[in-house]
Design a protein around this motif. Structure first.
Motif, PDB file in Angstrom:
ATOM      1  N   TYR A 148      -5.735  -3.718  -3.937  1.00  0.00           N
ATOM      2  CA  TYR A 148      -5.925  -2.267  -4.018  1.00  0.00           C
ATOM      3  C   TYR A 148      -5.787  -1.634  -2.630  1.00  0.00           C
ATOM      4  CZ  TYR A 148      -8.160   2.122  -5.492  1.00  0.00           C
ATOM      5  OH  TYR A 148      -8.438   3.438  -5.775  1.00  0.00           O
ATOM      6  N   ILE A 149      -6.395  -2.274  -1.630  1.00  0.00           N
ATOM      7  CA  ILE A 149      -6.330  -1.745  -0.263  1.00  0.00           C
ATOM      8  C   ILE A 149      -4.925  -1.910   0.307  1.00  0.00           C
ATOM      9  CG2 ILE A 149      -7.217  -2.040   2.087  1.00  0.00           C
ATOM     10  CD1 ILE A 149      -9.911  -2.836   0.771  1.00  0.00           C
ATOM     11  N   THR A 150      -4.274  -3.013   0.012  1.00  0.00           N
ATOM     12  CA  THR A 150      -2.915  -3.256   0.496  1.00  0.00           C
ATOM     13  C   THR A 150      -1.929  -2.243  -0.085  1.00  0.00           C
ATOM     14  OG1 THR A 150      -3.403  -5.615   0.668  1.00  0.00           O
ATOM     15  CG2 THR A 150      -1.100  -5.010   0.689  1.00  0.00           C
ATOM     16  N   SER A 151      -2.212  -1.770  -1.296  1.00  0.00           N
ATOM     17  CA  SER A 151      -1.310  -0.802  -1.920  1.00  0.00           C
ATOM     18  C   SER A 151      -1.448   0.605  -1.334  1.00  0.00           C
ATOM     19  CB  SER A 151      -1.526  -0.767  -3.432  1.00  0.00           C
ATOM     20  OG  SER A 151      -2.793  -0.219  -3.726  1.00  0.00           O
ATOM     21  N   GLY A 152      -2.329   0.780  -0.341  1.00  0.00           N
ATOM     22  CA  GLY A 152      -2.402   2.050   0.361  1.00  0.00           C
ATOM     23  C   GLY A 152      -3.686   2.831   0.187  1.00  0.00           C
ATOM     24  N   HIS A 153      -4.636   2.332  -0.554  1.00  0.00           N
ATOM     25  CA  HIS A 153      -5.902   3.037  -0.747  1.00  0.00           C
ATOM     26  C   HIS A 153      -6.864   2.701   0.395  1.00  0.00           C
ATOM     27  CE1 HIS A 153      -4.159   2.927  -4.814  1.00  0.00           C
ATOM     28  NE2 HIS A 153      -4.720   4.136  -4.924  1.00  0.00           N
ATOM     29  N   ALA A 170     -10.448  -9.835   6.225  1.00  0.00           N
ATOM     30  CA  ALA A 170     -10.153 -11.251   5.960  1.00  0.00           C
ATOM     31  C   ALA A 170      -8.740 -11.411   5.416  1.00  0.00           C
ATOM     32  CB  ALA A 170     -11.167 -11.828   4.978  1.00  0.00           C
ATOM     33  N   HIS A 171      -8.328 -10.500   4.544  1.00  0.00           N
ATOM     34  CA  HIS A 171      -6.975 -10.553   3.975  1.00  0.00           C
ATOM     35  C   HIS A 171      -5.921 -10.274   5.043  1.00  0.00           C
ATOM     36  CE1 HIS A 171      -3.473  -9.106   1.645  1.00  0.00           C
ATOM     37  NE2 HIS A 171      -3.819 -10.110   0.856  1.00  0.00           N
ATOM     38  N   ARG A 172      -6.192  -9.314   5.899  1.00  0.00           N
ATOM     39  CA  ARG A 172      -5.257  -8.940   6.949  1.00  0.00           C
ATOM     40  C   ARG A 172      -5.113 -10.056   7.988  1.00  0.00           C
ATOM     41  NH1 ARG A 172      -7.504  -4.259   7.668  1.00  0.00           N
ATOM     42  NH2 ARG A 172      -8.895  -4.991   9.296  1.00  0.00           N
ATOM     43  N   GLU A 173      -6.235 -10.685   8.367  1.00  0.00           N
ATOM     44  CA  GLU A 173      -6.218 -11.683   9.437  1.00  0.00           C
ATOM     45  C   GLU A 173      -5.751 -13.056   8.984  1.00  0.00           C
ATOM     46  OE1 GLU A 173     -10.112 -11.589  11.110  1.00  0.00           O
ATOM     47  OE2 GLU A 173      -9.765  -9.676  12.132  1.00  0.00           O
ATOM     48  N   GLY A 174      -6.084 -13.441   7.770  1.00  0.00           N
ATOM     49  CA  GLY A 174      -5.722 -14.795   7.359  1.00  0.00           C
ATOM     50  C   GLY A 174      -5.187 -14.917   5.958  1.00  0.00           C
ATOM     51  N   GLY A 175      -5.281 -13.870   5.184  1.00  0.00           N
ATOM     52  CA  GLY A 175      -4.800 -13.936   3.819  1.00  0.00           C
ATOM     53  C   GLY A 175      -5.778 -14.583   2.854  1.00  0.00           C
ATOM     54  N   ASP A 176      -6.844 -15.172   3.364  1.00  0.00           N
ATOM     55  CA  ASP A 176      -7.818 -15.854   2.514  1.00  0.00           C
ATOM     56  C   ASP A 176      -9.017 -14.943   2.305  1.00  0.00           C
ATOM     57  OD1 ASP A 176      -9.152 -17.818   1.068  1.00  0.00           O
ATOM     58  OD2 ASP A 176     -10.043 -18.691   2.878  1.00  0.00           O
ATOM     59  N   VAL A 177      -9.299 -14.588   1.081  1.00  0.00           N
ATOM     60  CA  VAL A 177     -10.429 -13.704   0.782  1.00  0.00           C
ATOM     61  C   VAL A 177     -11.569 -14.435   0.094  1.00  0.00           C
ATOM     62  CG1 VAL A 177      -9.056 -11.596   0.712  1.00  0.00           C
ATOM     63  CG2 VAL A 177      -9.352 -12.937  -1.367  1.00  0.00           C
TER      64      VAL A 177
END
Length: 124
Positions: A16-21, A43-50
């Motif tokens: 949801y956040i990656t899609s621009g929200h 966590a998603h931005r830095e390593g992709g692991d959530v």
């Protein structure tokens, strides 16, 4: 201790956040706090692991007394009537380590050593 959010929810928030929200709107939409959404996005931005991080301590560890467990047990077995304060003083004299008496008690209790009052002593 609180329960971690499911991996599905974490992935949905990240998508949801990656899609621009914004993180705040993700928090409102998915029913989590804004700070949780920010942490998941980071966590998603830095390593992709959530996935959730492990909670609590490792099993069988006793904090800073772990390396001195055998030392304490040896002293108690050699002198069963020793007090916790005396054990604390022995730790400080030998290793320069200051700990709470309750920590020493927990280590000894986990090792199966407990103080029992003698039945042949007179009461107050």
């Amino acid at each position: 201790m609180g329960k971690a959010y499911s991996l599905d929810l974490r992935k949905s928030i990240a998508a949801y956040i990656t899609s621009g929200h914004s993180c705040r709107s993700a928090g409102r939409v998915f029913g989590v706090s804004a700070s949780t959404a920010v942490r998941i996005a980071r966590a998603h931005r830095e390593g992709g692991d959530v996935s959730a991080k492990p909670q609590g301590r490792e099993a069988g560890r006793f904090g800073k007394l772990a390396p001195h467990r055998d030392f304490l047990i040896d002293i108690v077995r050699a002198e069963p009537d020793i007090t916790l304060a005396e054990l604390g003083n022995a730790l400080e004299d030998t290793f320069g380590l200051q700990v709470q008496l309750s920590s020493i008690h927990r280590v000894l209790r986990r090792a199966g050593i407990s103080y029992k009052k003698r039945t042949y002593c007179q009461g107050a």
